[in-house]
Design an enzyme around this catalytic site. Structure first.
Site, mmCIF file in Angstrom:
data_model
loop_
_atom_site.group_PDB
_atom_site.id
_atom_site.type_symbol
_atom_site.label_atom_id
_atom_site.label_comp_id
_atom_site.label_asym_id
_atom_site.label_seq_id
_atom_site.Cartn_x
_atom_site.Cartn_y
_atom_site.Cartn_z
ATOM 1 N N LYS A 8 -22.280 -60.359 -10.671
ATOM 2 C CA LYS A 8 -21.797 -59.643 -11.433
ATOM 3 C C LYS A 8 -22.056 -60.625 -12.524
ATOM 4 O O LYS A 8 -21.967 -61.585 -12.765
ATOM 5 C CB LYS A 8 -20.262 -59.533 -11.415
ATOM 6 C CG LYS A 8 -19.635 -58.899 -12.178
ATOM 7 C CD LYS A 8 -17.792 -58.846 -11.755
ATOM 8 C CE LYS A 8 -17.064 -58.774 -13.501
ATOM 9 N NZ LYS A 8 -15.396 -58.840 -12.723
ATOM 10 N N SER A 24 -33.728 -46.975 -16.158
ATOM 11 C CA SER A 24 -33.937 -48.596 -15.881
ATOM 12 C C SER A 24 -32.790 -49.481 -16.887
ATOM 13 O O SER A 24 -32.542 -49.029 -17.794
ATOM 14 C CB SER A 24 -35.198 -49.469 -15.302
ATOM 15 O OG SER A 24 -35.764 -50.050 -15.788
ATOM 16 N N TYR A 57 -31.873 -48.992 -11.572
ATOM 17 C CA TYR A 57 -31.953 -50.371 -11.424
ATOM 18 C C TYR A 57 -32.604 -51.241 -12.222
ATOM 19 O O TYR A 57 -32.876 -50.873 -13.290
ATOM 20 C CB TYR A 57 -33.253 -49.804 -10.164
ATOM 21 C CG TYR A 57 -34.598 -49.196 -10.497
ATOM 22 C CD1 TYR A 57 -35.351 -49.948 -11.518
ATOM 23 C CD2 TYR A 57 -34.357 -47.814 -11.554
ATOM 24 C CE1 TYR A 57 -36.459 -49.483 -12.414
ATOM 25 C CE2 TYR A 57 -35.130 -47.394 -11.986
ATOM 26 C CZ TYR A 57 -36.517 -47.569 -12.561
ATOM 27 O OH TYR A 57 -37.476 -47.200 -12.972
#
Length: 117
Positions: A8, A24, A57
């Site tokens: 995170k 992305s 991603y």
């Protein structure tokens, strides 16, 4: 198998939003390394300013640049200056999950650089 929070990046600031890119999120390589997120890895984004939640991603940005850039369609979900949380998950057995601790990093929201100490 359980899907458990693995990594995170807590409260990074969006520095760019580029609609004209394939897709992305570009993330400073220092932040990727510190959080244990790999280029190409699926990440989930939460925008603290507008409540948007989406996935894409990760791609590598220049080290030390502080870049957090949403590309392609994701650029429509944020504004430059928004504060986001970037998360990655991993599949684990219940036994693995019981002793697992995620990597959580807290970059400086003004620069997106790691705060040490």
């Amino acid at each position: 198998m359980l899907q458990i929070l693995k990594s995170k990046i807590h409260r990074a600031t969006v520095t760019e939003a580029r609609l004209d890119y394939i897709g992305s999120i570009t993330i400073d390589r220092d932040l990727l390394d510190a959080a244990g997120i790999f280029p190409g890895e699926r990440v989930f984004i939460v925008d603290n300013n507008n409540g948007e939640r989406f996935d894409t991603y990760a791609i590598e940005g220049p080290r030390g640049s502080g870049v957090i850039c949403l590309n392609g369609a994701a650029a429509r979900k944020v504004q430059v200056g928004d504060v986001v949380i970037i998360m990655a998950y991993a599949l684990m057995t219940p036994e693995e999950a019981a002793s697992f601790s995620p990597k959580v990093i807290f970059p400086d929201t003004a620069t997106n650089r790691l705060v040490i100490g």
